[in-house]
Scaffold this motif. Structure first.
Motif, PDB file in Angstrom:
ATOM      1  N   GLU A 118       0.864  -1.178   0.000  1.00 43.04           N
ATOM      2  CA  GLU A 118       0.000   0.000   0.000  1.00 43.04           C
ATOM      3  C   GLU A 118       0.899   1.225   0.000  1.00 43.04           C
ATOM      4  O   GLU A 118       1.753   1.370   0.885  1.00 43.04           O
ATOM      5  N   SER A 119       0.719   2.089  -0.994  1.00 42.99           N
ATOM      6  CA  SER A 119       1.597   3.244  -1.156  1.00 42.99           C
ATOM      7  C   SER A 119       0.854   4.542  -0.877  1.00 42.99           C
ATOM      8  O   SER A 119      -0.315   4.706  -1.249  1.00 42.99           O
ATOM      9  N   PHE A 120       1.558   5.457  -0.213  1.00 48.60           N
ATOM     10  CA  PHE A 120       1.038   6.784   0.097  1.00 48.60           C
ATOM     11  C   PHE A 120       1.947   7.815  -0.573  1.00 48.60           C
ATOM     12  O   PHE A 120       3.149   7.850  -0.310  1.00 48.60           O
ATOM     13  N   ARG A 121       1.376   8.624  -1.445  1.00 47.49           N
ATOM     14  CA  ARG A 121       2.141   9.663  -2.126  1.00 47.49           C
ATOM     15  C   ARG A 121       2.396  10.841  -1.204  1.00 47.49           C
ATOM     16  O   ARG A 121       1.523  11.261  -0.453  1.00 47.49           O
ATOM     17  N   LEU A 122       3.605  11.404  -1.263  1.00 45.72           N
ATOM     18  CA  LEU A 122       3.884  12.678  -0.628  1.00 45.72           C
ATOM     19  C   LEU A 122       3.264  13.764  -1.488  1.00 45.72           C
ATOM     20  O   LEU A 122       3.453  13.772  -2.716  1.00 45.72           O
TER      21      LEU A 122
END
Length: 616
Positions: free
Chosen positions: A389-393
């Motif tokens: 699961e990826s969270f963008r800055l």
């Protein structure tokens, strides 16, 4: 007076970093599993006491004599029993007189305990080389010496135990496949000493490594007890120990901080890393790890290798720093019994060969503490059904406030300057972790050990909105940060935290990476769902490549593994600094390049992202 007493205890703990009892602690209570109907219960003591034989001579194949203390069960009259027993071996570099290994709990239940000073330490002859190839060979030879029918107290069946250095020695001994070795029980062992502790991210560990080298050197120059009975051997050992300080310890430190070969990965560290031999370990292995331990990164990697090859293996990971993981005082909270009880069960099954059909039912392969929920839980694998699961800055961020956003949706363009603030990390859980847990032993009530909010002000922060539902994760984390630097280099110090609604910032884990060492070894990098999860960097002179003027490049920061549940209404946070003291410092040649700061870029062209191994 209580504070002074705590400080004295903490400093005393450093002298027995890997001893069985590191600090004064209450007896470990049995966990929930021990109270269930029909649960396994430890057998009663067979013998009322124990008796010690000091400084047995153990000759190595090159003629060097090592020395070991042998603890045997004692009868009611205080004399040693005269029978052949299974033997538990511990190899220590911290002077067996200062930090005796093993436990009378096991001795009184029919085991012999042999604690041996490693080559060049304590009463043993030779020069200390910290897991040199020769010392590794010694480990196997010690086991075979204990296995020999020439030992009237040994039945030839050998186990090994002990934390830290003694845990690492077990891996090397098992890798030699000596006759008679049946099982091992390493607490808080390393896998890859360069990446785990010596130079995490490529900068030199100036928190723990000097402390550790000084510890071994100090205990090594304590006059050997054997001098009273064998003056020639004792005097020779003392002279060689003094020589090692001048020819090994001090030169190693100076070479590393001045940017010499010791500052880079290579044969020296590969020789000393259990990862070099773990594929040869084929005896049942029970591992204990800590989420705030020095070897937080390495212990799970050892377990995964063993499990993948079908070796009987179990792992318990708790909320422990190095002192806590070494003492084993909190292991009972995992629900499977105290440290003594676990070792008894493991060694009875695999060393004595006593049937235990419930062992695998009672103790799953993985038991771990979940930060956030405070729950102990279990799994069949360390990395199993997780998904990336990826969270963008997103957006801009400024040091001291002005947080950016972490989002799984569309991200806004932005940049953030990470200022060079050389006190970043000074009073944090990281500072406690990388000095082996000594500060918190004396100063446990310092708020900064539990709340990372103040330290986060020395860098930049991105965080999610309050979560609509809880997020669980287990394993390593990757922060891919698109970075530029005026100097072409610098260090990214990353922390991942759980932010409560009241603003408390609980640091879950951290990671570090020199920008100039950003090149990935793709063959050794771990991916999940096609995304980088655990990057692997070479950290050699040849792999060092500063950024060109104006260059923006992705830098994958290996954030060390953990397990956590971020509750509904809490926020997931990444904070980025350019220092982490007293943990890491640049080498002297690299110091100027760390004083210009770094810029983090986030946009469609430069998609900086935090990737976690999510559960559920």
């Amino acid at each position: 007076m209580n504070r002074i007493r705590s400080l004295v205890l903490a400093l005393s703990s450093a002298l027995v970093l890997s001893g069985a009892v590191v600090i004064a602690a209450p007896a470990d209570a049995a966990g929930p599993a021990a109270t269930k109907a029909g649960a396994w219960k430890p057998r009663a003591a067979t013998y009322p006491g124990a008796v010690t034989q000091k400084d047995l001579a153990i000759p190595m194949s090159d003629g060097t004599v090592l020395r070991g203390d042998l603890v045997l069960p004692a009868k009611a009259d205080g004399t040693a029993v005269r029978k052949r027993l299974p033997v538990l071996v511990t190899i220590t570099a911290y002077n067996k007189t200062v930090s005796p290994g093993g436990s009378d709990f096991l001795v009184q239940r029919g085991y012999a305990q042999l604690t041996v000073d490693a080559r060049g330490t304590g009463s043993s002859e030779g020069s200390w080389g910290a897991f040199s190839r020769r010392e590794d060979k010694d480990a196997g030879e010690i086991v075979e010496w204990a296995h020999s029918r020439n030992r009237p107290w040994s039945n030839g069946r050998i186990g090994m135990s002990g934390p830290s250095y003694m845990g690492i020695s077990q891996i090397f001994a098992a890798g030699a496949r000596p006759k008679g070795l049946k099982a091992i029980f390493p607490q808080v062992p390393a896998a890859d000493v360069y990446r785990d502790v010596v130079a995490s991210g490529g900068q030199v560990d100036v928190g723990f490594i000097p402390l550790w080298l000084g510890l071994v050197t100090t205990t090594g120059v304590v006059p050997p007890a054997v001098a009273a009975t064998d003056p020639q051997s004792g005097f020779g050992a003392l002279v060689s120990h003094l020589g090692a300080a001048a020819t090994f310890t001090l030169p190693l430190l100076l070479d590393a901080v001045t940017g010499g070969d010791s500052a880079y990965d290579g044969k020296f560290y590969r020789d000393r890393s259990p990862s070099r031999v773990i594929k040869r370990v084929d005896v049942p292995t029970f591992l204990i790890g800590g989420e705030f331990d020095l070897f937080q990164r390495g212990t799970p990697l050892l377990f995964e290798n063993l499990q993948k090859r079908g070796v009987p293996a179990k792992m318990i990971i708790g909320p422990w720093d190095h002192l806590e993981g070494s003492s084993g005082a909190g292991i009972g909270k995992a629900g499977h019994g105290t440290l003594d009880e676990l070792q008894l069960r493991w060694f009875d099954r695999y060393v004595r060969g006593i049937k235990d059909p419930r062992l695998d039912k009672d103790i799953p392969p993985v038991t771990y503490y979940e930060q956030g929920s405070g729950r102990w839980t279990t799994a069949q694998r360390w990395i199993g059904k997780q998904r990336a699961e990826s969270f963008r800055l997103s957006g801009a961020a400024t040091a001291g406030g002005g947080h950016g956003v972490l989002t799984t949706g569309a991200a806004e363009d932005g940049t953030a300057y990470v200022p060079p603030i050389p006190i970043s990390g000074l009073c944090t859980r990281s500072a406690n972790q990388w000095t082996a847990g000594i500060p918190e032993t004396a100063l446990a009530d310092l708020p900064c050990f539990q709340d990372n909010a103040a330290n986060d002000q020395t860098g930049i922060v991105y965080e999610t909105a309050p979560l609509a539902k809880a997020t669980r994760l287990r394993g390593p984390i990757n922060a891919r940060l698109y970075t530029s630097s005026v100097s072409g280099d610098g260090m990214l110090s990353v922390s991942v935290s759980d932010v409560a609604p009241d603003g408390k910032v609980s640091r879950l884990t951290g990671g570090w990476q020199l920008v100039s060492q950003r090149a990935l070894d793709k063959g050794r990098t771990r991916y999940l769902d096609g995304r980088v999860l655990q990057p692997f960097h070479r950290f050699t002179r040849a792999s060092k490549k500063p950024l060109a003027g104006g260059e923006i490049a992705p830098v994958d920061v290996e954030v060390f593994p953990t397990a956590a549940r971020i509750a509904r209404g809490h926020r997931l946070r990444i904070a980025i600094q350019s220092f982490d003291v007293p943990h890491l410092l640049p080498t002297l040649p690299d110091l100027p390049s760390t004083l210009t700061g770094l810029t983090i870029h986030s946009s469609a062209t430069y998609p900086s992202v935090l990737t976690i191994p999510a559960l559920g």
